[in-house]
Design an enzyme around this catalytic site. Structure first.
Site, PDB file in Angstrom:
ATOM      1  N   ARG A   1       0.809  -1.229   0.074  1.00  7.80           N
ATOM      2  CA  ARG A   1      -0.163  -0.103  -0.048  1.00  7.80           C
ATOM      3  C   ARG A   1       0.899   1.171  -0.024  1.00  7.80           C
ATOM      4  O   ARG A   1       0.517   2.378   0.837  1.00  7.80           O
ATOM      5  CB  ARG A   1      -0.922  -0.026   1.218  1.00  7.80           C
TER       6      ARG A   1
ATOM      7  N   SER B   1     -10.872  -0.984   3.165  1.00  9.25           N
ATOM      8  CA  SER B   1      -9.942  -1.052   4.437  1.00  9.25           C
ATOM      9  C   SER B   1      -9.714   0.671   4.715  1.00  9.25           C
ATOM     10  O   SER B   1      -8.863   1.197   4.127  1.00  9.25           O
ATOM     11  CB  SER B   1      -8.866  -1.745   4.103  1.00  9.25           C
TER      12      SER B   1
ATOM     13  N   GLU C   1      -5.058   3.813   5.823  1.00  6.91           N
ATOM     14  CA  GLU C   1      -4.566   3.638   4.464  1.00  6.91           C
ATOM     15  C   GLU C   1      -5.335   4.573   3.760  1.00  6.91           C
ATOM     16  O   GLU C   1      -4.991   5.290   2.808  1.00  6.91           O
ATOM     17  CB  GLU C   1      -5.372   1.956   3.955  1.00  6.91           C
TER      18      GLU C   1
HETATM   19  P1  FAD Z   1      -8.771   8.738  -5.088  1.00  9.04           P
HETATM   20  O1  FAD Z   1      -9.354   8.224  -3.879  1.00  9.04           O
HETATM   21  O2  FAD Z   1      -9.393   9.614  -5.784  1.00  9.04           O
HETATM   22  O3  FAD Z   1      -7.478   9.267  -4.586  1.00  9.04           O
HETATM   23  C1  FAD Z   1      -6.616   8.483  -3.833  1.00  9.04           C
HETATM   24  C2  FAD Z   1      -5.371   9.065  -3.496  1.00  9.04           C
HETATM   25  O4  FAD Z   1      -4.706   9.151  -5.082  1.00  9.04           O
HETATM   26  C3  FAD Z   1      -5.498  10.653  -3.476  1.00  9.04           C
HETATM   27  O5  FAD Z   1      -4.375  10.973  -2.242  1.00  9.04           O
HETATM   28  C4  FAD Z   1      -5.378  11.423  -4.626  1.00  9.04           C
HETATM   29  O6  FAD Z   1      -4.832  12.685  -4.553  1.00  9.04           O
HETATM   30  C5  FAD Z   1      -4.495  10.632  -5.268  1.00  9.04           C
HETATM   31  N1  FAD Z   1      -4.678  10.487  -6.792  1.00  9.04           N
HETATM   32  C6  FAD Z   1      -5.788  10.081  -7.339  1.00  9.04           C
HETATM   33  N2  FAD Z   1      -5.328  10.072  -8.761  1.00  9.04           N
HETATM   34  C7  FAD Z   1      -4.087  10.613  -8.890  1.00  9.04           C
HETATM   35  C8  FAD Z   1      -3.396  10.727 -10.129  1.00  9.04           C
HETATM   36  N3  FAD Z   1      -3.877  10.522 -11.442  1.00  9.04           N
HETATM   37  N4  FAD Z   1      -2.158  11.625 -10.002  1.00  9.04           N
HETATM   38  C9  FAD Z   1      -1.552  11.734  -8.625  1.00  9.04           C
HETATM   39  N5  FAD Z   1      -2.277  11.254  -7.525  1.00  9.04           N
HETATM   40  C10 FAD Z   1      -3.686  10.856  -7.591  1.00  9.04           C
HETATM   41  N6  FAD Z   1      -7.512  -0.709  -2.550  1.00  9.04           N
HETATM   42  C11 FAD Z   1      -6.843  -1.834  -2.754  1.00  9.04           C
HETATM   43  O7  FAD Z   1      -5.613  -1.628  -2.690  1.00  9.04           O
HETATM   44  N7  FAD Z   1      -7.356  -3.098  -2.623  1.00  9.04           N
HETATM   45  C12 FAD Z   1      -8.667  -3.439  -2.331  1.00  9.04           C
HETATM   46  O8  FAD Z   1      -8.794  -4.516  -2.477  1.00  9.04           O
HETATM   47  C13 FAD Z   1      -9.375  -2.310  -2.320  1.00  9.04           C
HETATM   48  N8  FAD Z   1     -10.826  -2.360  -2.079  1.00  9.04           N
HETATM   49  C14 FAD Z   1     -11.647  -1.512  -2.011  1.00  9.04           C
HETATM   50  C15 FAD Z   1     -12.989  -1.720  -1.917  1.00  9.04           C
HETATM   51  C16 FAD Z   1     -14.011  -0.654  -1.827  1.00  9.04           C
HETATM   52  C17 FAD Z   1     -15.292  -1.019  -1.369  1.00  9.04           C
HETATM   53  C18 FAD Z   1     -13.505   0.742  -1.690  1.00  9.04           C
HETATM   54  C19 FAD Z   1     -14.279   1.892  -1.558  1.00  9.04           C
HETATM   55  C20 FAD Z   1     -11.982   0.815  -1.815  1.00  9.04           C
HETATM   56  C21 FAD Z   1     -11.221  -0.187  -2.090  1.00  9.04           C
HETATM   57  N9  FAD Z   1      -9.730   0.068  -2.348  1.00  9.04           N
HETATM   58  C22 FAD Z   1      -9.061  -1.110  -2.442  1.00  9.04           C
HETATM   59  C23 FAD Z   1      -9.316   1.443  -1.934  1.00  9.04           C
HETATM   60  C24 FAD Z   1      -9.232   2.152  -3.599  1.00  9.04           C
HETATM   61  O9  FAD Z   1     -10.373   1.730  -4.434  1.00  9.04           O
HETATM   62  C25 FAD Z   1      -8.039   2.213  -4.338  1.00  9.04           C
HETATM   63  O10 FAD Z   1      -7.106   3.060  -3.310  1.00  9.04           O
HETATM   64  C26 FAD Z   1      -8.138   2.974  -5.436  1.00  9.04           C
HETATM   65  O11 FAD Z   1      -6.855   2.933  -6.407  1.00  9.04           O
HETATM   66  C27 FAD Z   1      -8.396   4.811  -5.359  1.00  9.04           C
HETATM   67  O12 FAD Z   1      -8.711   4.974  -6.726  1.00  9.04           O
HETATM   68  P2  FAD Z   1      -9.489   6.606  -6.868  1.00  9.04           P
HETATM   69  O13 FAD Z   1      -9.475   6.874  -8.275  1.00  9.04           O
HETATM   70  O14 FAD Z   1     -10.592   6.299  -6.129  1.00  9.04           O
HETATM   71  O15 FAD Z   1      -8.409   7.361  -5.831  1.00  9.04           O
HETATM   72  N1  EPU Z   2     -11.210 -11.149   9.914  1.00  3.35           N
HETATM   73  C1  EPU Z   2     -11.918 -11.077  11.127  1.00  3.35           C
HETATM   74  N2  EPU Z   2     -12.880 -10.177  11.169  1.00  3.35           N
HETATM   75  C2  EPU Z   2     -13.430  -9.422  10.218  1.00  3.35           C
HETATM   76  C3  EPU Z   2     -12.894  -9.471   8.949  1.00  3.35           C
HETATM   77  C4  EPU Z   2     -11.786 -10.474   8.715  1.00  3.35           C
HETATM   78  O1  EPU Z   2     -11.525 -11.603  12.045  1.00  3.35           O
HETATM   79  O2  EPU Z   2     -14.643  -8.717  10.281  1.00  3.35           O
HETATM   80  C5  EPU Z   2      -9.988 -11.817   9.975  1.00  3.35           C
HETATM   81  C6  EPU Z   2     -10.062 -13.241   9.151  1.00  3.35           C
HETATM   82  O3  EPU Z   2      -9.226 -13.986   9.963  1.00  3.35           O
HETATM   83  C7  EPU Z   2      -9.656 -13.132   8.057  1.00  3.35           C
HETATM   84  C8  EPU Z   2      -8.589 -11.871   7.967  1.00  3.35           C
HETATM   85  O4  EPU Z   2      -9.004 -10.942   9.084  1.00  3.35           O
HETATM   86  O5  EPU Z   2      -8.813 -14.109   7.614  1.00  3.35           O
HETATM   87  C9  EPU Z   2      -8.319 -11.274   6.959  1.00  3.35           C
HETATM   88  O6  EPU Z   2      -9.501 -10.714   6.255  1.00  3.35           O
HETATM   89  P1  EPU Z   2      -9.696 -10.634   4.814  1.00  3.35           P
HETATM   90  O7  EPU Z   2      -9.260 -11.909   3.813  1.00  3.35           O
HETATM   91  O8  EPU Z   2     -10.860  -9.964   4.293  1.00  3.35           O
HETATM   92  O9  EPU Z   2      -8.610  -9.510   4.334  1.00  3.35           O
HETATM   93  P2  EPU Z   2      -7.939  -8.091   5.024  1.00  3.35           P
HETATM   94  O10 EPU Z   2      -6.765  -8.222   5.620  1.00  3.35           O
HETATM   95  O11 EPU Z   2      -9.207  -7.558   6.030  1.00  3.35           O
HETATM   96  C10 EPU Z   2      -7.138  -7.028   2.709  1.00  3.35           C
HETATM   97  C11 EPU Z   2      -6.948  -5.817   1.942  1.00  3.35           C
HETATM   98  C12 EPU Z   2      -8.254  -5.748   1.098  1.00  3.35           C
HETATM   99  C13 EPU Z   2      -8.138  -6.795  -0.040  1.00  3.35           C
HETATM  100  C14 EPU Z   2      -8.454  -8.184   0.682  1.00  3.35           C
HETATM  101  C15 EPU Z   2      -8.178  -9.339  -0.144  1.00  3.35           C
HETATM  102  C16 EPU Z   2      -5.654  -4.489   3.417  1.00  3.35           C
HETATM  103  C17 EPU Z   2      -5.643  -3.273   4.186  1.00  3.35           C
HETATM  104  N3  EPU Z   2      -6.759  -4.859   3.314  1.00  3.35           N
HETATM  105  O12 EPU Z   2      -8.197  -6.862   3.526  1.00  3.35           O
HETATM  106  O13 EPU Z   2      -8.025  -4.365   0.690  1.00  3.35           O
HETATM  107  O14 EPU Z   2      -9.232  -6.565  -0.564  1.00  3.35           O
HETATM  108  O15 EPU Z   2      -7.097  -8.064   1.917  1.00  3.35           O
HETATM  109  O16 EPU Z   2      -6.986  -9.360  -0.603  1.00  3.35           O
HETATM  110  O17 EPU Z   2      -4.404  -5.009   3.118  1.00  3.35           O
HETATM  111  C18 EPU Z   2      -8.432  -1.933   0.642  1.00  3.35           C
HETATM  112  O18 EPU Z   2      -7.212  -2.011   0.440  1.00  3.35           O
HETATM  113  O19 EPU Z   2      -9.109  -1.240   0.709  1.00  3.35           O
HETATM  114  C19 EPU Z   2      -8.948  -3.457   0.729  1.00  3.35           C
HETATM  115  C20 EPU Z   2     -10.366  -3.737   0.715  1.00  3.35           C
END
Ligand code: FAD
Ligand code: EPU
Length: 338
Positions: free
Chosen positions: A164, A238, A334
Site C-alpha cells: 500500500r 479498508s 490507508e
Molecule cells: P482517489 O480516492 O481519488 O485518490 C486516492 C489518492 O491518490 C489521493 O491522495 C489522490 O490525491 C491521489 N491520486 C488520485 N489520482 C491521482 C493521479 N492521477 N495522480 C496523482 N495522484 C492521484 N484498495 C486496494 O488496494 N485493494 C482493495 O482490495 C481495495 N478494495 C476497496 C474496496 C472498496 C469497496 C473501496 C471503496 C475501496 C477499495 N480500495 C482498495 C481502495 C481504493 O479503491 C484504491 O485505493 C483506488 O486505487 C483509489 O482510486 P481512486 O481513483 O478512487 O483514488
Molecule cells: N477477519 C476478522 N474479522 C473480520 C474480517 C476479517 O477477524 O471482520 C480476519 C479473518 O481471520 C481473515 C483476516 O481477518 O482471515 C483477513 O481478512 P480478509 O481476507 O477480508 O482481508 P483483509 O486483510 O481484511 C486485505 C486488504 C483488502 C483486500 C483483501 C483481499 C488491506 C488493508 N486490506 O483485507 O484491501 O481486498 O485483503 O486481498 O491490506 C483495501 O485496501 O481497501 C482493501 C479492501
C-alpha cells in the site's frame, strides 16, 4: 476543461461525505494541467488530485482546487511473444480496464477485479488484493511535474512500490500528477490462486479450468459477499493497513490470544489482520449515529447516510486507541484524510 464553483463533493467520494469545494476542475487531457498548475488563475492555490474518490475521507469544506482526472484511452504500446504492453489513461475506471483484459484474455489484472477507482490512482498505493499487487504487472507511468510542467516517465524501481505504498505517497507526495500507466499483460497467463477463499470460490463456481475470466468472476463473488458496495453504503474499503509487527511481539500476543491469525513476511516480521484486531475489540457492526463499522468486515468504516468526515475520523481514532490498549499495536491509516 470544465470548471465548477461551489460544488458539493458528495458524488465525488465513495464515503458519500457532503462537503463543498470552492473550485472543482475536470480535465480530460494532460495538456490542460498547464492551465491549472501554471496559469495565473489557479497557480497560487493549493490543489488536490482526485480520481474516483474511493480512498479519501473529506473532513471539511475544501479550499483546495480539486482536479478531477478524466484522461481516458486504452492503447497497445508494444507486443512481444509473451506480453502485450498497454498504455491506459489515468482517468479510466480500474474495473473497466480489468474487464477489457478479461475480454481480451490477457492475464495479470484478474485478481484485482472490482477494486473501485481510477487507473491513475492505482500505482499511488500499489493496489492489491487476493495475493496480487499492481507492481507485478506495472511497466511504467507518465506523470506531470506540477512545479515545472515537465512530463516525466517513472519505471517500476523508481516508483518504490511497497505494501500500500509508492514514492508518490512518500517523498514525491503532491509533486506529480499521474497521467497514464503502462502495464505488461500476459498472453499466456500464470494464475495465482494461493489466497484460500479464492480457491474455495472457484470450486463453488464450478470452473472446469482456470482462466482469466473464471478468476475474475470468483474474485467478484468474494468481494460482493464481504465488502459493502459504495453505491449502497458509503465506505472507502479498508480504513487501516494491516500492521506488520516483530516476531517476538507476535509470539507474546499468541501466548495470550492463541487464535490470532498471522501472515509471515520474513523471519523477523509478521503481518496481522487489522480486521481481526478490531473485531476482537468488539467494534464489528457497531453503529454511532450515521456512521459505524461494517458488520461483515471490521476493517471497513461506513457512512450509513448523512455521516460527517470528522465523525468517521474520530471513530477511527477510538478504534486505534482500543487496538493499542489491547494488543500494543499501532494501526496506520490507508485512507487519505483531507
Ligand atoms: P482517489 O480516492 O481519488 O485518490 C486516492 C489518492 O491518490 C489521493 O491522495 C489522490 O490525491 C491521489 N491520486 C488520485 N489520482 C491521482 C493521479 N492521477 N495522480 C496523482 N495522484 C492521484 N484498495 C486496494 O488496494 N485493494 C482493495 O482490495 C481495495 N478494495 C476497496 C474496496 C472498496 C469497496 C473501496 C471503496 C475501496 C477499495 N480500495 C482498495 C481502495 C481504493 O479503491 C484504491 O485505493 C483506488 O486505487 C483509489 O482510486 P481512486 O481513483 O478512487 O483514488
Ligand atoms: N477477519 C476478522 N474479522 C473480520 C474480517 C476479517 O477477524 O471482520 C480476519 C479473518 O481471520 C481473515 C483476516 O481477518 O482471515 C483477513 O481478512 P480478509 O481476507 O477480508 O482481508 P483483509 O486483510 O481484511 C486485505 C486488504 C483488502 C483486500 C483483501 C483481499 C488491506 C488493508 N486490506 O483485507 O484491501 O481486498 O485483503 O486481498 O491490506 C483495501 O485496501 O481497501 C482493501 C479492501
Amino acid at each position: 476543461m470544465v470548471v465548477h464553483r461551489n460544488i458539493s463533493l458528495l458524488p465525488y467520494n465513495t464515503f458519500k461525505i457532503d462537503v463543498n469545494a470552492q473550485v472543482l476542475v475536470e480535465i480530460s487531457d494532460p495538456t490542460e494541467l498547464d492551465d491549472i498548475f501554471q496559469s495565473d488563475q489557479f497557480r497560487s492555490m493549493p490543489k488536490l488530485i482526485l480520481g474516483g474518490g474511493s480512498n479519501v475521507l473529506f473532513t471539511g469544506n475544501q479550499r483546495k482546487v480539486i482536479v478531477k482526472i478524466g484522461i481516458d484511452g486504452i492503447e497497445v504500446a508494444k507486443e512481444t511473444e509473451h506480453y502485450l504492453y498497454v498504455k491506459v489513461g489515468a482517468g479510466e475506471i480500474w474495473h473497466q480496464f480489468v474487464l477489457w483484459c478479461v475480454e481480451n484474455n490477457l492475464g495479470g489484472t484478474e485478481n484485482l477485479s472490482l477494486i473501485p477507482g481510477t487507473v491513475g490512482a492505482a500505482p499511488m498505493q500499489n493496489i492489491g488484493a487476493y495475493g496480487v499487487e499492481l507492481k507485478e504487472i506495472f511497466h511504467s507511468l507518465e506523470a506531470y511535474d506540477v512545479k515545472t510542467g515537465d512530463r516525466r516517465v517513472f519505471d517500476k524501481d523508481e516508483c518504490k512500490f511497497g505494501y500500500r505504498y509508492s514514492i508518490f505517497k512518500g517523498e514525491l507526495k503532491d509533486k506529480f500528477v499521474i497521467t497514464s500507466v503502462t502495464f505488461r499483460l500476459s498472453k499466456k497467463p500464470k494464475f495465482n490462486i494461493e489466497y484460500e477463499p479464492l480457491k474455495h470460490s472457484l470450486d463453488q463456481l464450478g470452473a472446469d479450468e482456470l482462466s482469466v475470466r473464471a478468476i475474475s468472476e470468483a474474485v467478484i463473488q468474494i468481494r460482493q459477499s464481504k465488502l459493502p458496495d459504495p453505491v449502497v453504503i458509503g465506505n472507502a474499503g479498508s480504513f487501516f493497513k494491516n500492521p506488520v509487527i516483530e516476531r517476538p511481539h507476535f509470539e507474546a500476543l499468541e501466548a495470550v490470544f492463541p487464535g490470532i491469525p498471522q501472515f509471515p513476511i520474513s523471519e523477523k516480521w509478521v503481518k496481522v489482520p487489522a480486521a481481526w484486531l478490531i473485531d476482537q475489540c468488539g467494534w464489528k457492526g457497531k453503529r454511532r449515529g450515521d456512521i459505524g463499522v461494517h458488520d461483515k468486515q471490521a476493517l471497513v468504516l461506513v457512512n450509513h447516510g448523512g455521516g460527517r468526515g470528522k465523525e468517521i475520523l474520530k471513530l477511527s481514532e477510538m478504534i486505534q486507541k482500543s487496538v493499542q490498549n489491547k494488543f500494543g499495536i499501532d494501526l496506520h491509516r490507508e485512507v487519505n484524510v483531507i
